[in-house]
Design a protein around this motif. Sequence first.
Motif, PDB file in Angstrom:
ATOM      1  N   UNK A 119       0.774  -1.198  -0.068  1.00 29.84           N
ATOM      2  CA  UNK A 119       0.090   0.048  -0.172  1.00 29.84           C
ATOM      3  C   UNK A 119       0.646   1.355  -0.034  1.00 29.84           C
ATOM      4  N   UNK A 120       2.023   1.042   0.776  1.00 25.33           N
ATOM      5  CA  UNK A 120       2.821   2.182   0.846  1.00 25.33           C
ATOM      6  C   UNK A 120       3.360   2.612  -0.706  1.00 25.33           C
ATOM      7  N   UNK A 121       3.904   1.518  -1.236  1.00 26.19           N
ATOM      8  CA  UNK A 121       4.307   1.829  -2.706  1.00 26.19           C
ATOM      9  C   UNK A 121       3.154   2.277  -3.878  1.00 26.19           C
ATOM     10  N   UNK A 122       1.813   1.430  -3.530  1.00 26.69           N
ATOM     11  CA  UNK A 122       0.976   1.867  -4.482  1.00 26.69           C
ATOM     12  C   UNK A 122       0.351   3.246  -4.138  1.00 26.69           C
ATOM     13  N   UNK A 123       0.379   3.844  -3.010  1.00 27.63           N
ATOM     14  CA  UNK A 123       0.024   5.197  -2.946  1.00 27.63           C
ATOM     15  C   UNK A 123       0.957   6.118  -3.541  1.00 27.63           C
ATOM     16  N   UNK A 124       2.216   5.910  -3.320  1.00 25.07           N
ATOM     17  CA  UNK A 124       3.085   6.787  -3.982  1.00 25.07           C
ATOM     18  C   UNK A 124       3.030   6.781  -5.603  1.00 25.07           C
ATOM     19  N   UNK A 125       2.738   5.555  -5.978  1.00 25.72           N
ATOM     20  CA  UNK A 125       2.736   5.468  -7.290  1.00 25.72           C
ATOM     21  C   UNK A 125       1.280   6.040  -8.119  1.00 25.72           C
ATOM     22  N   UNK A 126       0.257   6.066  -7.210  1.00 22.48           N
ATOM     23  CA  UNK A 126      -0.869   6.725  -7.583  1.00 22.48           C
ATOM     24  C   UNK A 126      -0.899   7.960  -7.444  1.00 22.48           C
ATOM     25  N   UNK A 127      -0.036   8.691  -6.568  1.00 25.00           N
ATOM     26  CA  UNK A 127      -0.029   9.917  -6.039  1.00 25.00           C
ATOM     27  C   UNK A 127      -1.168  10.314  -5.006  1.00 25.00           C
ATOM     28  N   UNK A 128      -1.641   9.108  -4.296  1.00 23.14           N
ATOM     29  CA  UNK A 128      -2.509   9.310  -3.145  1.00 23.14           C
ATOM     30  C   UNK A 128      -2.041   9.358  -1.730  1.00 23.14           C
ATOM     31  N   UNK A 129      -2.683   9.710  -0.838  1.00 23.69           N
ATOM     32  CA  UNK A 129      -1.967   9.631   0.478  1.00 23.69           C
ATOM     33  C   UNK A 129      -2.084   8.032   0.892  1.00 23.69           C
ATOM     34  N   UNK A 130      -1.121   7.790   1.780  1.00 24.30           N
ATOM     35  CA  UNK A 130      -1.131   6.428   2.108  1.00 24.30           C
ATOM     36  C   UNK A 130      -1.897   6.796   3.816  1.00 24.30           C
ATOM     37  N   UNK A 131      -2.959   5.430   3.904  1.00 28.77           N
ATOM     38  CA  UNK A 131      -3.716   5.613   4.991  1.00 28.77           C
ATOM     39  C   UNK A 131      -3.275   4.192   5.655  1.00 28.77           C
ATOM     40  N   UNK A 132      -2.873   4.048   6.722  1.00 26.99           N
ATOM     41  CA  UNK A 132      -2.741   2.746   7.455  1.00 26.99           C
ATOM     42  C   UNK A 132      -4.195   2.386   7.997  1.00 26.99           C
ATOM     43  N   UNK A 133      -4.386   1.270   7.657  1.00 32.73           N
ATOM     44  CA  UNK A 133      -5.687   0.592   8.142  1.00 32.73           C
ATOM     45  C   UNK A 133      -5.635   0.629   9.496  1.00 32.73           C
ATOM     46  N   UNK A 134      -4.381   0.182  10.319  1.00 27.96           N
ATOM     47  CA  UNK A 134      -4.626   0.242  11.831  1.00 27.96           C
ATOM     48  C   UNK A 134      -4.927   1.717  12.384  1.00 27.96           C
TER      49      UNK A 134
END
Length: 142
Positions: A119-134
């Motif tokens: 998710x961290x990698x995908x968020x950067x790739x998409x230009x989206x903010x990373x949100x930790x489900x926790x």
Amino acid sequence: MSLKITKFGGSSVAQASQFKKVRDIIQADPDRRYVVVSAPGKRFSNDSKITDLLYLLDAHRTYHVDGSNVFRLIKERFLEIKEELDLKQPIEKELDQLYTNLSSYSQNELVSRGEYFCAKLMAEYLGFPFVDAADVIRLNLD
């Protein structure tokens, strides 16, 4: 405008070329603003899923067997995706901290790191903010 949450399973995020397909799907519909990803799956028939490698790493830990080779496979997979997509996400340090502090993770926490790093990698790739489900999901088991 409606809101869509899109989930991509392991084979959809198995390698950098699959990340590109995910990006194309997300960009094709502006209502897709939330993306949930699994841990990277198999790239080919004899490959290992990241989740399976994390379970194996846990077994090594449980039986006091050196798991450095298993960890190396996990780390290499994430770094391969990062490098092929030219991402800047500094996951190396977090991956190394994971291995250094392996004993502090429950099995479920350890295995969840596959989705977390993906998710961290995908968020950067998409230009989206990373949100930790926790940070956003709460369970009341009473």
